[in-house]
Design an enzyme around this catalytic site. Structure first.
Site, mmCIF file in Angstrom:
data_model
loop_
_atom_site.group_PDB
_atom_site.id
_atom_site.type_symbol
_atom_site.label_atom_id
_atom_site.label_comp_id
_atom_site.label_asym_id
_atom_site.label_seq_id
_atom_site.Cartn_x
_atom_site.Cartn_y
_atom_site.Cartn_z
ATOM 1 N N GLN A 23 0.827 -1.211 0.000
ATOM 2 C CA GLN A 23 0.000 0.000 0.000
ATOM 3 C C GLN A 23 0.863 1.264 0.000
ATOM 4 O OE1 GLN A 23 -0.317 -2.678 2.101
ATOM 5 N NE2 GLN A 23 -2.341 -2.672 3.067
ATOM 6 N N GLN A 60 -0.050 -0.217 -5.755
ATOM 7 C CA GLN A 60 -1.190 -0.617 -4.924
ATOM 8 C C GLN A 60 -1.768 0.610 -4.222
ATOM 9 O OE1 GLN A 60 -0.530 -4.048 -2.440
ATOM 10 N NE2 GLN A 60 -2.394 -3.731 -1.254
ATOM 11 N N ASP A 61 -3.100 0.774 -4.310
ATOM 12 C CA ASP A 61 -3.817 1.871 -3.650
ATOM 13 C C ASP A 61 -3.391 3.248 -4.166
ATOM 14 O OD1 ASP A 61 -4.784 -0.252 -2.239
ATOM 15 O OD2 ASP A 61 -4.172 0.444 -0.265
ATOM 16 N N ASP A 113 -5.912 -2.994 -6.371
ATOM 17 C CA ASP A 113 -6.863 -2.115 -5.677
ATOM 18 C C ASP A 113 -6.521 -0.636 -5.883
ATOM 19 O OD1 ASP A 113 -7.717 -4.579 -4.698
ATOM 20 O OD2 ASP A 113 -6.705 -4.333 -2.779
ATOM 21 N N ARG A 138 -12.609 -5.859 -6.748
ATOM 22 C CA ARG A 138 -12.949 -6.841 -5.723
ATOM 23 C C ARG A 138 -13.484 -6.084 -4.512
ATOM 24 N NH1 ARG A 138 -7.520 -9.065 -2.656
ATOM 25 N NH2 ARG A 138 -6.400 -7.084 -2.463
#
Length: 540
Positions: free
Chosen positions: A333, A355-356, A377, A445
């Site tokens: 993250q 990520q993020d 994500d 997701r």
């Protein structure tokens, strides 16, 4: 705290005059119809500020009462968190996560107070209550980031009841919003492109005539209040210095302050607090003006604190800037931009990370003509967010990883939140192209139980897996409670024949259903986006 409560109560009776269909004149019966009736009854009966109410209580007074009790508990929760933090022996990671919680609960007090005293628009109340719920879960997420959830056992017991009170207040307000908004959806679902025309009615009422002239300008550089340049040709060399100066110029947020970031790479982490409102920052173009950082969870930041650029002040506008987190896929993250700013707009911006990347944390946000890069994500959060006419690029992840474009965090079915991708393009970035067959890519997701994501009239290339959507690891309990929708998408990856068979997945065929997720309806964008000078399509 007592003074704040008195102010809250004084204004509540005047501003909150809703008529709720499922609420009767008896508070006991009303409580029985909330998600947590026992918690409702307990606090309504024991709160000393409610003792003057009897069986003649009206439905509007019940709504007032529910919000008032929730506000009371929010203040006490924040106070207990501050006190407990001083008493507990915490390691450095736990202190960082706990500090997030203290700030997030303070923000919740602010939002509940704002809901009580400053608006009679039910959509505003839904947004602020949904943001308050997002704050509670963000608080907990910090402990999970560091794999120390056992520290949550140190939290005051009353925080559990507070979350339930929030949910009850949201459920009551949702009834108001549903009854008032159903009549206008039919009028807005088709719509067309909205451009800044300069007419008086194109701007929200709170925008001054001077701000209108400023935002009408094709090139706002000459109108900048503050200039930031690394070559010392401006007023400041860093963005953080300029933001501090802007806070003094804004006079409590009554006027928009404009900052020009000249071309260059600004290696700094910037945080714009909620007290700095109506700020506009513009650069010299994507990849010309770059704000760059590398904070990440692996190196000791919570996801919430890892953002290169974070903004909480309402009414924020950014254009022609790249926001980047260079931590890389191995650091997990690592946020490039986090927005908790209500009525925030990002125009012709780029967000680069893995990520993020783009953390649409909370409240109402609009993204137009932007580029978003990531792996896992990488568009995530619990805001009311619409991305329109954007390019979404899938990057090469770590070996063994799968790509997921979105991870929406809605935890309560009454929240008005979701991630909407409209008239955009989802494709591969240059680094993934040679090896794209080695990695699976999904549209999203579910981060939380009621995750909601809709992709409409967008081009999806062959990188998208035929199944389209992925469960959260092995968790299949959310597959009937999520709302994942696709409407009139094109491209090789848009074929829905092989899509997941979840109860919560929908191939949207109705224009009326799709119309709920337009800028005009989902964001009520026609009432506030024109004032930013950014073009938008308010309908499908």
């Amino acid at each position: 705290m007592d003074k704040l409560l008195l102010i809250t109560l004084a204004f509540a009776a005047y501003f909150l005059t809703f008529s709720l269909g499922f609420v009767t004149s008896d508070p006991k019966i009303s409580c029985s119809q909330t998600p947590y009736p026992q918690v409702c009854s307990h606090f309504i009966n024991t709160d000393t500020l409610s003792t003057t109410l009897d069986e003649t209580t009206t439905s509007s007074n019940f709504h007032d009462m529910a919000l008032r009790v929730t506000m009371n508990q929010a203040i006490e929760a924040h106070h207990l968190l501050v006190s407990a933090m001083q008493l507990n022996e915490l390691n450095e990671q736990a202190k960082l996560a706990w500090h997030d919680c203290v700030e997030l609960y303070e923000d919740t007090v602010h939002k509940l107070n704002r809901s009580i005293i400053s608006s009679n628009n039910p959509n505003d109340h839904l947004t602020w209550l949904s943001a308050s719920i997002a704050n509670q879960h963000t608080c907990k997420n910090g402990f999970f980031d560091f794999n120390i959830p056992h520290h949550l056992n140190s939290f005051p017991i009353m925080l559990s009841n507070f979350s339930k009170l929030l949910s009850n207040s949201l459920a009551i307000t949702k009834t108001v919003s549903s009854s008032s908004s159903s009549a206008v959806i039919e009028r807005k679902q088709i719509g067309g492109r909205r451009l800044l025309s300069g007419g008086h009615n194109d701007f929200p009422k709170w925008l001054s005539a001077a701000d209108r002239r400023l935002l009408q300008a094709v090139e706002p550089a000459s109108k900048a209040d503050i200039v930031v340049a690394q070559d010392e040709s401006g007023d400041y060399k860093t963005i953080s210095e300029a933001v501090a100066a802007a806070a003094k110029l804004s006079s409590g947020g009554n006027r928009r302050v404009v900052i020009h970031l000249k071309a260059g790479v600004y290696n700094e982490n910037v945080e714009i607090k909620k007290t700095v409102t109506n700020l506009m920052i513009f650069g010299d173009g994507i990849d010309a003006t770059v704000v760059r950082g590398s904070k990440n969870v692996q190196d000791g930041s919570t996801t919430f604190r890892s953002a290169t650029f974070a903004v909480s002040g309402n009414g924020f506008v950014a254009r022609d800037i790249t926001f980047e987190n260079t931590a890389g896929p191995q650091k997990e993250q690592a946020v490039a931009l986090r927005s908790s700013s209500d009525h925030s707009v990002f125009y012709r911006c780029s967000f680069k990370g893995y990520q993020d990347t783009l953390y649409v944390h909370s409240q109402r946000q609009f993204y137009r003509d932007c580029d978003i890069y990531g792996t896992v994500d990488f568009i995530c959060g619990d805001a009311v967010a619409v991305l329109q006419n954007c390019n979404i690029y899938i990057r090469k992840p770590m070996t063994g990883q799968k790509n997921t474009v979105t991870a929406q965090e809605r935890t309560d079915p009454n929240e008005n939140t979701g991630i909407i991708i409209h008239s955009s393009r989802i494709t591969v970035s240059e680094d993934l192209k040679p090896v794209q067959n080695l990695f699976k890519t999904y549209l999203g997701r579910p981060w939380k139980k009621y995750a909601r994501t809709v992709i409409m009239k967008s081009d999806l290339d062959g990188v998208v897996d035929p199944a389209g959507w992925s469960p959260w690891d092995a968790d299949t309990t959310t597959l009937s409670t999520v709302y994942y929708g696709e409407f009139m998408n094109t491209g090789i990856g848009a074929d829905t024949k092989g899509r997941v068979k979840w109860p919560g997945y929908h191939v949207i065929k109705s224009v009326t259903e799709a119309g709920q997720f337009t800028v005009g309806n989902f964001l009520d964008g026609g009432s506030w986006i024109p004032g930013t000078g950014v073009p938008f399509d308010d309908g499908l």
